[in-house]
Design an enzyme around this catalytic site. Structure first.
Site, PDB file in Angstrom:
ATOM      1  N   GLN A 142      21.564  13.218  86.687  1.00 44.85           N
ATOM      2  CA  GLN A 142      21.784  14.647  86.903  1.00 44.85           C
ATOM      3  C   GLN A 142      21.439  15.003  88.348  1.00 44.85           C
ATOM      4  O   GLN A 142      20.504  14.458  88.922  1.00 44.85           O
ATOM      5  CB  GLN A 142      20.925  15.470  85.933  1.00 44.85           C
ATOM      6  CG  GLN A 142      21.235  15.198  84.464  1.00 44.85           C
ATOM      7  CD  GLN A 142      22.523  15.844  83.983  1.00 44.85           C
ATOM      8  OE1 GLN A 142      23.121  16.660  84.682  1.00 44.85           O
ATOM      9  NE2 GLN A 142      22.969  15.482  82.796  1.00 44.85           N
ATOM     10  N   GLU A 177      26.503   4.105  75.109  1.00 48.57           N
ATOM     11  CA  GLU A 177      26.892   4.303  76.509  1.00 48.57           C
ATOM     12  C   GLU A 177      27.833   3.159  76.895  1.00 48.57           C
ATOM     13  O   GLU A 177      27.584   2.010  76.556  1.00 48.57           O
ATOM     14  CB  GLU A 177      25.627   4.305  77.383  1.00 48.57           C
ATOM     15  CG  GLU A 177      25.848   4.172  78.860  1.00 48.57           C
ATOM     16  CD  GLU A 177      26.652   5.294  79.517  1.00 48.57           C
ATOM     17  OE1 GLU A 177      26.387   6.476  79.233  1.00 48.57           O
ATOM     18  OE2 GLU A 177      27.571   4.969  80.296  1.00 48.57           O
ATOM     19  N   ASP A 206      26.310  14.301  75.300  1.00 46.99           N
ATOM     20  CA  ASP A 206      26.349  14.804  76.683  1.00 46.99           C
ATOM     21  C   ASP A 206      27.516  14.105  77.382  1.00 46.99           C
ATOM     22  O   ASP A 206      27.325  13.217  78.215  1.00 46.99           O
ATOM     23  CB  ASP A 206      25.005  14.479  77.366  1.00 46.99           C
ATOM     24  CG  ASP A 206      24.941  14.990  78.803  1.00 46.99           C
ATOM     25  OD1 ASP A 206      25.892  15.663  79.254  1.00 46.99           O
ATOM     26  OD2 ASP A 206      23.930  14.702  79.479  1.00 46.99           O
ATOM     27  N   CYS A 265      28.847  19.922  80.972  1.00 51.06           N
ATOM     28  CA  CYS A 265      28.969  20.412  82.359  1.00 51.06           C
ATOM     29  C   CYS A 265      30.322  21.092  82.566  1.00 51.06           C
ATOM     30  O   CYS A 265      30.699  21.352  83.702  1.00 51.06           O
ATOM     31  CB  CYS A 265      28.762  19.274  83.351  1.00 51.06           C
ATOM     32  SG  CYS A 265      29.904  17.919  83.102  1.00 51.06           S
TER      33      CYS A 265
HETATM   34  C1  LIG Z   1      27.368  13.443  81.707  1.00 53.32           C
HETATM   35  S1  LIG Z   1      26.798  11.792  81.684  1.00 53.32           S
HETATM   36  C2  LIG Z   1      25.364  11.992  80.700  1.00 53.32           C
HETATM   37  C3  LIG Z   1      24.352  10.904  80.790  1.00 53.32           C
HETATM   38  C4  LIG Z   1      22.938  11.269  80.351  1.00 53.32           C
HETATM   39  N1  LIG Z   1      22.905  12.065  79.156  1.00 53.32           N
HETATM   40  C5  LIG Z   1      22.201  11.963  81.468  1.00 53.32           C
HETATM   41  O1  LIG Z   1      22.002  13.179  81.399  1.00 53.32           O
HETATM   42  O2  LIG Z   1      21.823  11.286  82.435  1.00 53.32           O
HETATM   43  C6  LIG Z   1      27.980  11.029  80.668  1.00 53.32           C
HETATM   44  C7  LIG Z   1      27.776   9.563  80.419  1.00 53.32           C
HETATM   45  O3  LIG Z   1      28.780   9.143  79.490  1.00 53.32           O
HETATM   46  C8  LIG Z   1      29.227   7.849  79.845  1.00 53.32           C
HETATM   47  N2  LIG Z   1      30.564   7.737  79.248  1.00 53.32           N
HETATM   48  C9  LIG Z   1      31.706   8.329  79.673  1.00 53.32           C
HETATM   49  N3  LIG Z   1      32.710   8.072  78.812  1.00 53.32           N
HETATM   50  C10 LIG Z   1      32.204   7.313  77.818  1.00 53.32           C
HETATM   51  C11 LIG Z   1      32.738   6.745  76.623  1.00 53.32           C
HETATM   52  N4  LIG Z   1      34.016   6.936  76.289  1.00 53.32           N
HETATM   53  N5  LIG Z   1      31.917   6.027  75.825  1.00 53.32           N
HETATM   54  C12 LIG Z   1      30.610   5.841  76.156  1.00 53.32           C
HETATM   55  N6  LIG Z   1      30.040   6.373  77.259  1.00 53.32           N
HETATM   56  C13 LIG Z   1      30.812   7.097  78.092  1.00 53.32           C
HETATM   57  C14 LIG Z   1      29.159   7.806  81.348  1.00 53.32           C
HETATM   58  O4  LIG Z   1      29.044   6.477  81.808  1.00 53.32           O
HETATM   59  C15 LIG Z   1      27.899   8.645  81.619  1.00 53.32           C
HETATM   60  O5  LIG Z   1      26.763   7.827  81.681  1.00 53.32           O
END
Ligand SMILES: C[S@@+](CC[C@H](N)C(=O)[O-])C[C@H]1O[C@@H](n2cnc3c(N)ncnc32)[C@H](O)[C@@H]1O
Length: 411
Positions: A242, A289, A339, A366
Site C-alpha cells: 500500500q 495470492e 482486496d 481501491c
Molecule cells: C490490491 S493488492 C492487495 C494486497 C494486500 N491485501 C495488501 O494490502 O498489501 C492485490 C493483490 O492481488 C494479487 N492478484 C491480482 N490478481 C490476482 C488473481 N487473479 N489471483 C490471485 N491474486 C491476484 C496481486 O498480486 C496483489 O498482490
C-alpha cells in the site's frame, strides 16, 4: 447571461462544473451534451477546449478559468497539468475529501443499486503531501528524462521534485537523477520502482529491449522489512504494498473490525498486510495470492512472527475457489476478506464466494466503480451492508480506498 453558450471558436465552450465524477473528471452540460472536464473544481466557470467527442459525450481540458470555484486553489506543484500523477491539486483538501465521498456514494447508488447506505465516513490522510512510500518512475534514456508519464501519454514528464513522495523516496529519486546526469543509468532501463522499509529503501530497475521480456529487472531489489501497527512485513520494490503507510493502522483496524472466529479466508493477500493481523484473530487462516514473490514474503513474515496457523496458496483466486468448492461448502469460513486489484473480482470469484457462504465478508477496494459492481452481486446473493468507510490513501489524486463490511442475511 446563459453561461452554457458555445463560444465563437467551435471547440471552445463555456461551462460550469456541477460536480466531480468517479474517475476524477468534472461534469458539465451544454446544449444537451455532457462534457467531462479534467483538472476542474466543482463550481468553476470555465472556458474549456473540446479534445475528444464520443457520441453525446465530450472530453475537454481547461482553456481559461472565467470564475474560479470557491474551493479552487493554485496547484503548488510546477508539473501540475503535464504530469499524469496528481489530478486533484486544483482543489483544497476539504473539497478533495468531499468529492471522493460523493464518488463512492454515487457508484454505490448508481452501479451498485444501493439506495440506503449505512453511515459513511471518510478518514483524512495525516499527511496531505509527502506521503507516498512506494513509487514507480519512468525513464527515457534518449531524452534523459526521469519521472512520471505525462497525462494520457507515454511521454515521460521529467520530475526533479515530487510533492507527494515521502522524503526517503525523494532522496532516492534525486540520487537516480544524479546517476542519469552522470550517464551511469543503464540505457536499456525502462522504469525504476522503490519502496521504503524501516531502515532502507528497496529499488528495482526494469529493462526495455526487444530481446528482454517485459517485467525483467536489471537492478535486483533488496528485500526489506517494514513495520506497520507492530507487525513486521518482508517485501521488496517489486511487490505490491500500500502506498500510504500513515493510514495503514486505521485501514487494518477497519478491515478486521470485530471479526473473530475459527476460519478466515483471505483472497488477493499480497505480502500479507492483512494476513498477519487475521492470523492473530482466527484459529486458522488461508490466504490466496498469484504472485510467487508476494507469497514468499507473506510466508516469511508469518514465520518470523511465529504464526503457524496460516497457509498461503500461490494460485489464481478464481481457480483456487473452483478447485476447493466442495471443501468450502462443507467447511464455510467465518470471515472472508478480499482486496482485489483495481479491476475488482471476476464473476467466477463472486460466484465462488457466494458458493462457500461465509458468515461475514470484508471487501477492501481501491476502485469505487468495480467495488459497486461486485457489491451488487454479493447483495443479490444474500448479503447486506454493515458498514462503509473510506480512507484517503492518495491525497492530491482522485483515488480512494474503501472498506465495506457485509453480513449474511442468514446471520
Ligand atoms: C490490491 S493488492 C492487495 C494486497 C494486500 N491485501 C495488501 O494490502 O498489501 C492485490 C493483490 O492481488 C494479487 N492478484 C491480482 N490478481 C490476482 C488473481 N487473479 N489471483 C490471485 N491474486 C491476484 C496481486 O498480486 C496483489 O498482490
Amino acid at each position: 447571461m446563459d453561461n452554457t453558450e458555445p463560444d465563437r471558436t467551435e471547440d471552445l465552450v463555456e461551462v460550469v462544473i456541477e460536480r466531480i465524477l468517479p474517475g476524477g473528471l468534472g461534469l458539465a452540460h451544454v446544449d444537451g451534451r455532457t462534457i467531462f472536464v479534467s483538472l476542474s473544481a466543482p463550481g468553476d466557470r470555465l472556458r474549456v477546449k473540446i479534445e475528444r467527442v464520443k457520441g453525446n459525450v465530450a472530453f475537454a481540458s481547461v482553456n481559461e478559468i472565467l470564475e474560479p470555484s470557491s474551493v479552487r486553489i493554485e496547484p503548488p506543484c510546477p508539473y501540475f497539468g503535464r504530469c499524469g500523477g496528481c489530478d486533484f491539486q486544483q482543489m483544497n483538501y476539504a473539497s478533495q475529501l468531499d468529492a471522493k465521498a460523493e464518488m463512492i456514494k454515487d457508484c454505490l447508488r448508481r452501479i451498485g443499486g444501493i439506495e440506503h447506505l449505512p453511515e459513511f465516513s471518510i478518514t483524512r490522510a495525516p499527511n496531505e503531501w509527502h506521503y507516498r512510500s512506494r513509487a514507480q518512475w519512468q525513464y527515457d534514456a534518449v531524452q534523459r528524462q526521469l519521472g512520471y508519464f505525462e497525462s494520457g501519454s507515454r511521454r515521460v514528464c521529467d520530475v526533479a521534485e515530487c510533492a507527494v513522495l515521502a522524503p526517503e523516496l525523494q532522496s532516492t529519486l534525486s540520487s537516480l537523477r544524479e546517476q542519469m546526469e552522470q550517464g551511469t543509468l543503464p540505457d536499456d532501463a525502462r522504469d525504476f520502482r522503490a519502496v521504503i522499509g524501516d531502515s532502507e529503501v528497496s529499488i528495482s530497475g526494469g529493462v526495455r529491449s526487444p530481446t528482454v521480456r517485459e517485467g525483467n529487472r536489471i537492478q535486483t531489489p533488496v528485500d526489506i522489512t517494514r513495520t506497520i501497527a507492530g507487525e513486521r512485513y518482508r517485501l521488496n520494490a517489486e511487490s505490491f504494498f500500500q502506498t500510504n503507510a500513515d493510514l495503514l493502522p486505521q485501514l487494518i483496524e477497519a478491515a478486521l473490525d470485530d471479526a473473530r472466529g475459527e476460519r478466515a479466508l483471505e483472497l488477493y493477500c499480497g505480502v500479507g498486510l492483512l494476513t498477519l493481523p487475521l492470523a492473530r484473530k482466527f484459529t486458522s487462516v488461508v490466504g490466496i495470492e498469484s504472485d510467487s514473490a508476494a507469497v514468499k514474503f507473506a510466508q516469511s513474515s508469518l514465520s518470523l512472527a511465529g504464526l503457524s496457523n496460516t497457509k498461503i496458496a500461490r494460485e489464481d483466486v478464481g481457480t483456487w475457489l473452483a478447485s476447493n468448492e466442495q471443501n468450502l461448502r462443507s467447511d464455510a469460513p467465518d470471515f472472508l476478506l478480499l482486496d482485489p486489484p483495481r479491476t475488482g473480482a471476476e464473476s467466477r470469484v463472486i460466484n465462488g464466494i457466494l458458493g462457500c457462504k461465509p458468515k461475514r465478508i470484508c471487501y477492501v477496494s481501491c476502485d469505487p466503480a468495480t467495488l459497486a459492481r461486485d457489491l451488487k452481486k454479493l447483495i443479490a446473493g444474500g448479503y447486506s451492508l454493515k458498514s462503509v468507510v473510506a480512507f484517503d490513501m492518495f491525497p492530491q489524486t482522485h483515488h480512494v480506498e474503501t472498506v465495506v463490511q457485509l453480513v449474511s442475511a442468514q446471520e
